[in-house]
Design a protein around this motif. Structure first.
Motif, PDB file in Angstrom:
ATOM      1  N   GLU A   1       0.823  -1.205   0.000  1.00 15.24           N
ATOM      2  CA  GLU A   1       0.000   0.000   0.000  1.00 15.24           C
ATOM      3  C   GLU A   1       0.857   1.255   0.000  1.00 15.24           C
ATOM      4  O   GLU A   1       0.553   2.236  -0.691  1.00 15.24           O
ATOM      5  CB  GLU A   1      -0.929   0.000   1.213  1.00 15.24           C
ATOM      6  CG  GLU A   1      -1.848   1.201   1.264  1.00 15.24           C
ATOM      7  CD  GLU A   1      -2.802   1.151   2.450  1.00 15.24           C
ATOM      8  OE1 GLU A   1      -3.487   2.168   2.682  1.00 15.24           O
ATOM      9  OE2 GLU A   1      -2.844   0.119   3.148  1.00 15.24           O
ATOM     10  N   ASN A   2       1.953   1.236   0.762  1.00 22.99           N
ATOM     11  CA  ASN A   2       2.830   2.400   0.853  1.00 22.99           C
ATOM     12  C   ASN A   2       4.099   2.257   0.018  1.00 22.99           C
ATOM     13  O   ASN A   2       4.956   3.149   0.040  1.00 22.99           O
ATOM     14  CB  ASN A   2       3.199   2.647   2.316  1.00 22.99           C
ATOM     15  CG  ASN A   2       1.994   3.030   3.156  1.00 22.99           C
ATOM     16  OD1 ASN A   2       1.357   4.046   2.889  1.00 22.99           O
ATOM     17  ND2 ASN A   2       1.672   2.208   4.151  1.00 22.99           N
ATOM     18  N   ALA A   3       4.235   1.148  -0.703  1.00 24.37           N
ATOM     19  CA  ALA A   3       5.382   0.898  -1.582  1.00 24.37           C
ATOM     20  C   ALA A   3       6.712   1.021  -0.827  1.00 24.37           C
ATOM     21  O   ALA A   3       7.655   1.670  -1.296  1.00 24.37           O
ATOM     22  CB  ALA A   3       5.364   1.826  -2.792  1.00 24.37           C
ATOM     23  N   VAL A   4       6.782   0.386   0.334  1.00 22.55           N
ATOM     24  CA  VAL A   4       8.007   0.376   1.128  1.00 22.55           C
ATOM     25  C   VAL A   4       8.279  -1.040   1.605  1.00 22.55           C
ATOM     26  O   VAL A   4       7.385  -1.898   1.633  1.00 22.55           O
ATOM     27  CB  VAL A   4       7.927   1.328   2.348  1.00 22.55           C
ATOM     28  CG1 VAL A   4       7.802   2.773   1.897  1.00 22.55           C
ATOM     29  CG2 VAL A   4       6.782   0.941   3.274  1.00 22.55           C
ATOM     30  N   ILE A   5       9.530  -1.269   1.998  1.00 15.57           N
ATOM     31  CA  ILE A   5       9.902  -2.571   2.543  1.00 15.57           C
ATOM     32  C   ILE A   5      10.751  -2.350   3.787  1.00 15.57           C
ATOM     33  O   ILE A   5      11.627  -1.486   3.810  1.00 15.57           O
ATOM     34  CB  ILE A   5      10.663  -3.424   1.505  1.00 15.57           C
ATOM     35  CG1 ILE A   5      10.932  -4.829   2.064  1.00 15.57           C
ATOM     36  CG2 ILE A   5      11.943  -2.751   1.026  1.00 15.57           C
ATOM     37  CD1 ILE A   5      11.451  -5.812   1.029  1.00 15.57           C
ATOM     38  N   ASN A   6      10.449  -3.108   4.836  1.00 12.35           N
ATOM     39  CA  ASN A   6      11.263  -3.095   6.051  1.00 12.35           C
ATOM     40  C   ASN A   6      12.341  -4.157   5.919  1.00 12.35           C
ATOM     41  O   ASN A   6      12.050  -5.320   5.617  1.00 12.35           O
ATOM     42  CB  ASN A   6      10.402  -3.367   7.281  1.00 12.35           C
ATOM     43  CG  ASN A   6       9.595  -2.167   7.699  1.00 12.35           C
ATOM     44  OD1 ASN A   6      10.149  -1.181   8.178  1.00 12.35           O
ATOM     45  ND2 ASN A   6       8.283  -2.230   7.510  1.00 12.35           N
TER      46      ASN A   6
END
Length: 490
Positions: free
Chosen positions: A123-128
């Protein structure tokens, strides 16, 4: 008795009045609480971990190795080290060949390799990404999703060290440097507290960590932007060493094009002490377009020189980066400098490598393999970083070449000679850049040598600002005084 009370009593028992060193005291305290993840020289796991760093120049003999598996364990461990006044080092992947940057003698090595795993937020186009991950693992996790990150180009390198040194990516002209694409740093400070540093919270620390290295805390997790780039065109082209003048002329034309295509990237290596390897040119186009016009200057080389290899094709970006050549030589050092690219500057470099006595000294070292590398950074890459909150690097928004020389060799007896030769050669290139009025006062930390004053080159104002951040988040200067390795605040 609480855990802290027990710890304080333990440390009081092994006070400075005892014969035990601070590092031994710290290891004993860690082992009493974290027996399974505190590793001593008698442990069968120790030797492999103490020598896991990529280059033998970075191997160490720590008093113990601590492998935390949770943030909570690290929160407990850091105050133990501080209370014991024990020196320590932090290692993510250990790719940096600088001695003790990610290892230590007679201290505690905090090995972050258990901080693995990735969590993708579509949804936020990020990866942890856990701080102990290597870039190859991150790309493998992203492959099924058809996205990528502005990340490292060497698959075996660790995530943590590269980002904190700034990091150069094939996506940098589009989206800025690797550090510019961090959305959040999760940081354990010297007092054991955990903070998140991002654009809205602890924004001063957020800025400082983008190039500030190991001077503020231990990062446990990075949240990184992702981008819908997957299929690309590119690969590796090889040329005989005699083609170097034409390759450099093409490179100057490519880099100085005012309409340079930000999807087109390169990396060039020239083997100056073993010319049978010649010139190795990596080309990357971040779209699935065959032989894009952006690389026309390089295609023209082949009217004069036949390639010794050519792997260019349509493929995934991960697949392309996986073929990046990594020499299998036990001892490595590198140095760096920066300048504005031009035909005259590249001509000066050719003359230096043809006539410098330093090259002959490299050849005299057993298995001495000298390589010089040119990496391009556009003005757009600097602007993109500024749009994402800026960083501590002090970069000028101009086209630039980040130059570095690698030297590999076999034996520790040659360490001093190798260091002197490689530094002398880079000094000659830097002097030429100054005489050409193209020198840039920036040193790329990820390619810098032991005695290069990297952070000083960020500029007086940025150094002052970094000091202010340090006094706020590490007022006792734990990461300056107890972490001796790496590039420190001047």
């Amino acid at each position: 008795m609480s855990q802290f009370g027990f710890l304080q009593g333990f440390l009081d028992f092994f006070s400075p009045n005892s014969m035990m060193g601070s590092d031994v005291t710290a290891c004993q305290a860690l082992g009493s609480i974290f027996n399974n993840v505190t590793i001593y020289p008698t442990d069968t796991r120790y030797d492999a971990l103490a020598t896991e760093n990529w280059s033998q120049t970075a191997w160490g003999s720590p008093t113990c190795i601590f492998q935390p598996t949770t943030v909570g364990e690290l929160q407990t461990a850091l105050p133990i080290l501080v209370e014991a006044n024990s020196s320590f080092a932090v290692r993510s992947g250990g790719h940096m060949p600088v001695s003790k940057a990610a290892n230590i003698d007679k201290g505690v090595l905090i090995d972050m390799s258990k901080f693995g795993g990735t969590q993708y937020d579509a949804e936020n186009a990020v990866i942890n990404v856990g701080a102990g991950q290597r870039w190859g693992d991150v790309y493998t996790a992203l492959d099924p999703l058809g996205v990528t990150i502005a990340g490292g180009r060497v698959m075996s390198a660790g995530v943590g060290g590269l980002i904190l040194g700034c990091g150069l990516s094939y996506l940098s002209d589009l989206y800025g440097l690797v550090c510019d694409n961090v959305v959040n740093f999760e940081v354990v400070l010297a007092d054991g507290s955990v903070v998140n540093a991002n654009a809205d919270s602890n924004s001063d620390l957020f800025w400082a960590l983008k190039g500030g290295s190991n001077n503020f805390g231990i990062i446990t997790n990075f949240k990184l932007r992702t981008f819908p780039i997957f299929d690309v065109w590119g690969g590796t082209k090889g040329y005989p060493f005699e083609a170097l003048p034409d390759v450099l002329d093409a490179l100057a034309e490519f880099q100085t094009n005012p309409e340079k295509d930000p999807y087109a990237q390169f990396n060039m290596n020239a083997y100056v002490t073993n010319t049978t390897f010649g010139v190795v040119l990596s080309l990357v186009y971040l779209k699935p377009d065959v032989k894009p016009a952006a690389f026309d200057p390089f295609y023209r080389i082949e009217s004069s020189w036949a390639t010794t290899m050519d792997t260019t094709s349509l493929r995934t970006l991960h697949n392309l980066m996986s073929e990046y050549p990594i020499p299998s030589i036990p001892r490595v050092e590198w140095t760096t400098t920066s300048f504005v690219p031009s035909s005259s500057m590249y001509s000066a470099i050719r003359k230096i490598f043809a006539s410098s006595s330093s090259v002959n000294k490299m050849k005299e070292i057993t298995a001495g393999t000298g390589i010089f590398t040119l990496q391009g950074v556009s003005a757009r890459a600097v602007h993109e970083g500024n749009q994402r909150g800026g960083n501590a690097l002090g970069l000028k928004p101009v086209p630039q070449s980040w130059f570095h020389t690698d030297l590999g060799w076999w034996f520790s007896d040659d360490d001093v000679a190798a260091h002197e030769a490689i530094r002398s050669l880079t000094d000659e290139v830097e002097a030429a850049a100054k005489s050409e009025d193209s020198y840039l006062p920036y040193l790329f930390m990820n390619d810098a040598s032991l005695d290069q004053q990297v952070i000083k080159h960020y500029g007086e104002d940025n150094v002052k600002r970094l000091r202010e951040v340090q006094q706020k988040y590490d007022p006792s200067e734990v990461f300056q005084k107890l972490v001796p390795g790496g590039f420190k605040l001047p």
